[in-house]
Design an enzyme around this catalytic site. Structure first.
Site, PDB file in Angstrom:
ATOM      1  N   ASP A  35       9.367  24.760  -7.195  1.00  0.00           N
ATOM      2  CA  ASP A  35       7.920  24.514  -7.229  1.00  0.00           C
ATOM      3  C   ASP A  35       7.633  23.027  -7.377  1.00  0.00           C
ATOM      4  O   ASP A  35       6.631  22.642  -7.985  1.00  0.00           O
ATOM      5  CB  ASP A  35       7.241  25.330  -8.337  1.00  0.00           C
ATOM      6  CG  ASP A  35       5.726  25.398  -8.147  1.00  0.00           C
ATOM      7  OD1 ASP A  35       5.244  25.103  -7.030  1.00  0.00           O
ATOM      8  OD2 ASP A  35       5.017  25.730  -9.112  1.00  0.00           O
ATOM      9  N   HIS A  55       7.667  31.437  -9.542  1.00  0.00           N
ATOM     10  CA  HIS A  55       7.629  30.553 -10.714  1.00  0.00           C
ATOM     11  C   HIS A  55       7.191  31.286 -11.989  1.00  0.00           C
ATOM     12  O   HIS A  55       6.169  30.960 -12.582  1.00  0.00           O
ATOM     13  CB  HIS A  55       6.764  29.316 -10.468  1.00  0.00           C
ATOM     14  CG  HIS A  55       5.465  29.547  -9.726  1.00  0.00           C
ATOM     15  ND1 HIS A  55       4.535  30.473 -10.112  1.00  0.00           N
ATOM     16  CD2 HIS A  55       4.957  28.965  -8.622  1.00  0.00           C
ATOM     17  CE1 HIS A  55       3.521  30.436  -9.283  1.00  0.00           C
ATOM     18  NE2 HIS A  55       3.745  29.545  -8.365  1.00  0.00           N
ATOM     19  N   HIS A 111       6.895  22.554  -2.329  1.00  0.00           N
ATOM     20  CA  HIS A 111       5.727  21.982  -1.637  1.00  0.00           C
ATOM     21  C   HIS A 111       6.151  20.671  -1.000  1.00  0.00           C
ATOM     22  O   HIS A 111       6.456  19.711  -1.715  1.00  0.00           O
ATOM     23  CB  HIS A 111       4.582  21.746  -2.631  1.00  0.00           C
ATOM     24  CG  HIS A 111       4.124  23.004  -3.286  1.00  0.00           C
ATOM     25  ND1 HIS A 111       3.121  23.787  -2.769  1.00  0.00           N
ATOM     26  CD2 HIS A 111       4.580  23.651  -4.392  1.00  0.00           C
ATOM     27  CE1 HIS A 111       2.956  24.857  -3.543  1.00  0.00           C
ATOM     28  NE2 HIS A 111       3.830  24.793  -4.534  1.00  0.00           N
ATOM     29  N   LYS A 156       2.600  34.187   1.718  1.00  0.00           N
ATOM     30  CA  LYS A 156       2.250  33.802   0.350  1.00  0.00           C
ATOM     31  C   LYS A 156       0.853  34.260  -0.034  1.00  0.00           C
ATOM     32  O   LYS A 156      -0.119  33.995   0.670  1.00  0.00           O
ATOM     33  CB  LYS A 156       2.341  32.273   0.235  1.00  0.00           C
ATOM     34  CG  LYS A 156       2.020  31.716  -1.133  1.00  0.00           C
ATOM     35  CD  LYS A 156       3.078  32.069  -2.165  1.00  0.00           C
ATOM     36  CE  LYS A 156       2.631  31.746  -3.581  1.00  0.00           C
ATOM     37  NZ  LYS A 156       3.020  30.431  -4.033  1.00  0.00           N
ATOM     38  N   HIS A 207      11.215  27.840  -3.207  1.00  0.00           N
ATOM     39  CA  HIS A 207       9.768  27.588  -3.389  1.00  0.00           C
ATOM     40  C   HIS A 207       9.551  26.087  -3.548  1.00  0.00           C
ATOM     41  O   HIS A 207       9.815  25.528  -4.617  1.00  0.00           O
ATOM     42  CB  HIS A 207       9.247  28.327  -4.630  1.00  0.00           C
ATOM     43  CG  HIS A 207       7.786  28.127  -4.883  1.00  0.00           C
ATOM     44  ND1 HIS A 207       6.935  29.182  -5.160  1.00  0.00           N
ATOM     45  CD2 HIS A 207       7.016  27.024  -4.922  1.00  0.00           C
ATOM     46  CE1 HIS A 207       5.715  28.719  -5.345  1.00  0.00           C
ATOM     47  NE2 HIS A 207       5.731  27.400  -5.207  1.00  0.00           N
ATOM     48  N   HIS A 212       1.717  34.319  -6.118  1.00  0.00           N
ATOM     49  CA  HIS A 212       1.308  33.470  -7.227  1.00  0.00           C
ATOM     50  C   HIS A 212       0.691  34.438  -8.237  1.00  0.00           C
ATOM     51  O   HIS A 212      -0.436  34.888  -8.066  1.00  0.00           O
ATOM     52  CB  HIS A 212       0.303  32.403  -6.788  1.00  0.00           C
ATOM     53  CG  HIS A 212      -0.035  31.460  -7.900  1.00  0.00           C
ATOM     54  ND1 HIS A 212       0.389  30.164  -7.943  1.00  0.00           N
ATOM     55  CD2 HIS A 212      -0.714  31.671  -9.061  1.00  0.00           C
ATOM     56  CE1 HIS A 212      -0.023  29.600  -9.074  1.00  0.00           C
ATOM     57  NE2 HIS A 212      -0.694  30.496  -9.770  1.00  0.00           N
TER      58      HIS A 212
HETATM   59  C1  NCD Z   1       1.186  23.651  -6.668  1.00  0.00           C
HETATM   60  C2  NCD Z   1       0.646  22.556  -5.746  1.00  0.00           C
HETATM   61  O1  NCD Z   1       0.355  21.455  -6.236  1.00  0.00           O
HETATM   62  O2  NCD Z   1       0.568  22.772  -4.536  1.00  0.00           O
HETATM   63  N1  NCD Z   1       0.902  23.287  -8.014  1.00  0.00           N
HETATM   64  C3  NCD Z   1       1.542  23.727  -9.128  1.00  0.00           C
HETATM   65  O3  NCD Z   1       1.116  23.386 -10.229  1.00  0.00           O
HETATM   66  N2  NCD Z   1       2.585  24.518  -9.058  1.00  0.00           N
HETATM   67  C4  NCD Z   1       0.601  24.959  -6.287  1.00  0.00           C
HETATM   68  C5  NCD Z   1       1.275  26.150  -6.913  1.00  0.00           C
HETATM   69  O4  NCD Z   1       2.411  26.484  -6.576  1.00  0.00           O
HETATM   70  O5  NCD Z   1       0.666  26.783  -7.784  1.00  0.00           O
HETATM   71 ZN    ZN Z   2       4.135  26.282  -5.860  1.00  0.00          ZN
END
Ligand code: NCD
Ligand code: ZN
Length: 347
Positions: free
Chosen positions: A249, A176, A17, A101, A15, A138
Site C-alpha cells: 500500500d 491492508h 499505488h 477494486k 497492492h 478496501h
Molecule cells: C491510498 C492512496 O493514497 O491512494 N492511501 C492510503 O492511505 N492507503 C488509498 C488507499 O489505499 O486507501
Molecule cells: Zn492502497
C-alpha cells in the site's frame, strides 16, 4: 542467531499505488527494483474503470521503467455503480487485468467515484464470481457515526459477511488489514478469502501519529491502530497461513498535500519495502517465514507462477533520504532521515 543475509525467491507486491505522469516516473523504479510483479491500484484521477484504460495505464508504466528492469504490472479495474458486467468478461480474457477494486465512496484518496450502495453492484459481483476474477476490498465503512478506529471491524460485520453469504465462490482479498478482528476473520474463513498486510502496519502503532506532535506522514487509510492489533498482524504474517500475503500500500503524496490543514492519507514505503518487512519479521524472531509471505502466498492465491529469480538482502543499515523528487514536488518517505536495518544486495 539472526542471519545477516537473506536469499529470497523474488517477491511481489500485491497492492501498490504507482500514480501517473511525472509522479509515476519518480516512484516506479523503487517498486521494480524489489518486486517482480505488483497489483497496481486504479485510483487515478479519473479512475481506471475499463480494460482499455487499464491497458493504456499499463503501457505508461512500462514506458517509465528503467531499461534493465524486469517488472510486470498486474492491472486492476476501479469498480463503480456503473461498471457493466460485460467489462468483467473482457477483463478476465485480457491477460492484463487481474482483479477489480472496491472502494466505498469517500473512504480514502480518490474514492469519490466508488460504491455507495453494494446492492447496485450485485450484477458485476455475480459476473466476477462466474469468471473467477478476484475482488479486492478496501474494507472500511464510511458511516460518520462509526469511530474511525472501528471502521474495519464494522465493515466485516455489515458488508463482508453478507457478501460471502451471497457470493460464496467469489475470491476476495481484504486489503491492508489493520485489526485483530480482521486477522481472526480471515484466519477462520474459507480458502477463497485472503488479506494483504503492509509493512507500516507491522512496524507502527497509532502512537506514531502523535510522537513529538502530530505526524501527517504516518497518516494512512486504514488508520494505524493500537499495539494489540499490531501484535495480531505480526502473528498473522509469521504464522505461515497462506491466506496472508505482502501488499505494501505504498502511496506517495507530495509533501505539501501531507503537511497541510487537511492532509492526504498514504505512507510511501516502496523505497525500502522488503527491507522494512524484514525488520518486522526479525522483530518477531521469524525471519524464516518472510519468503513464503512475500513470495509464495500471493501468487498461489492469484493462481500465477511463483517467481524463479532471487532477491538478496543483507543486514546492513542505511539512512533514508529526508525526501525525494515526486514529479515537480517532493515526497517524504517512511523513516525519512532515519535508518533501515536491512539493505538490498544489488547484482
Ligand atoms: C491510498 C492512496 O493514497 O491512494 N492511501 C492510503 O492511505 N492507503 C488509498 C488507499 O489505499 O486507501
Ligand atoms: Zn492502497
Amino acid at each position: 542467531m539472526t542471519p545477516t543475509r537473506l536469499d529470497l525467491c523474488r517477491p511481489d507486491d500485491w497492492h501498490v499505488h504507482l500514480r501517473d505522469g511525472a509522479a509515476l516516473a519518480s516512484v516506479v523504479a523503487d517498486t521494480a527494483r524489489r518486486f517482480a510483479r505488483a497489483i497496481v491500484m486504479p485510483n487515478l484521477k479519473p479512475p481506471v474503470m475499463t480494460v482499455a484504460q487499464a491497458e493504456d495505464y499499463r503501457r505508461r508504466i512500462l514506458a517509465c521503467l528503467p531499461p534493465d528492469a524486469r517488472f510486470e504490472p498486474l492491472m486492476t479495474l476501479y469498480l463503480t455503480e456503473a461498471t457493466p458486467a460485460e467489462e468483467i468478461e473482457q477483463a478476465k480474457a485480457s491477460g492484463t487485468v487481474f482483479a477489480v477494486k472496491y472502494y466505498p465512496a469517500g473512504a480514502t484518496t480518490n474514492s469519490q467515484d466508488g460504491v455507495r450502495d453494494l446492492t447496485r453492484i450485485y450484477g458485476v459481483l455475480e459476473a466476477m464470481e462466474r469468471h473467477d476474477l478476484p475482488l479486492l476490498l478496501h474494507g472500511e465503512v464510511t458511516d460518520p457515526g462509526i469511530d474511525i478506529f472501528d471502521r474495519e471491524r464494522v465493515f466485516i460485520e455489515r458488508h463482508l459477511m453478507p457478501l460471502q453469504a451471497r457470493f460464496p465462490s467469489l475470491r476476495m482479498v481484504l486489503e491492508h488489514i489493520t485489526t485483530r478482528e480482521a486477522v481472526d476473520f480471515v484466519s477462520e474463513g474459507p480458502a477463497n478469502l485472503a488479506a494483504t498486510i503492509t509493512a507500516h502496519h507491522l512496524l507502527l502503532n497509532r502512537n506514531a501519529l502523535f510522537e513529538g506532535g502530530v505526524n501527517p506522514h504516518h497518516y494512512c487509510a486504514p488508520i494505524l491502530k493500537r499495539e494489540t492489533h499490531r501484535t495480531a498482524l505480526l502473528q498473522a504474517v509469521t504464522s505461515g497461513n497462506p491466506r496472508f500475503f505482502l501488499g505494501t500500500d505504498s502511496a506517495p503524496h507530495p509533501r505539501h498535500a501531507k503537511e497541510s490543514a487537511c492532509g492526504c492519507a498514504g505512507v510511501y514505503t516502496a523505497h525500502a519495502a522488503i527491507e522494512l518487512y524484514a525488520e518486522a519479521f526479525e522483530q518477531a524472531g521469524k525471519l524464516d517465514r518472510l519468503e513464503a509471505f512475500a513470495s509464495f502466498h500471493g501468487p498461489d492465491f492469484y493462481r500465477l507462477p511463483r517467481n524463479r529469480e532471487r532477491l538478496l538482502l543483507q543486514k546492513q543499515s542505511w539512512t533514508v533520504p529526508s525526501d525525494f523528487a515526486l514529479g515537480d514536488a517532493t515526497c517524504v518517505p517512511m523513516r525519512a532521515g532515519k535508518t533501515v536495518a536491512w539493505s538490498l544486495v544489488e547484482g
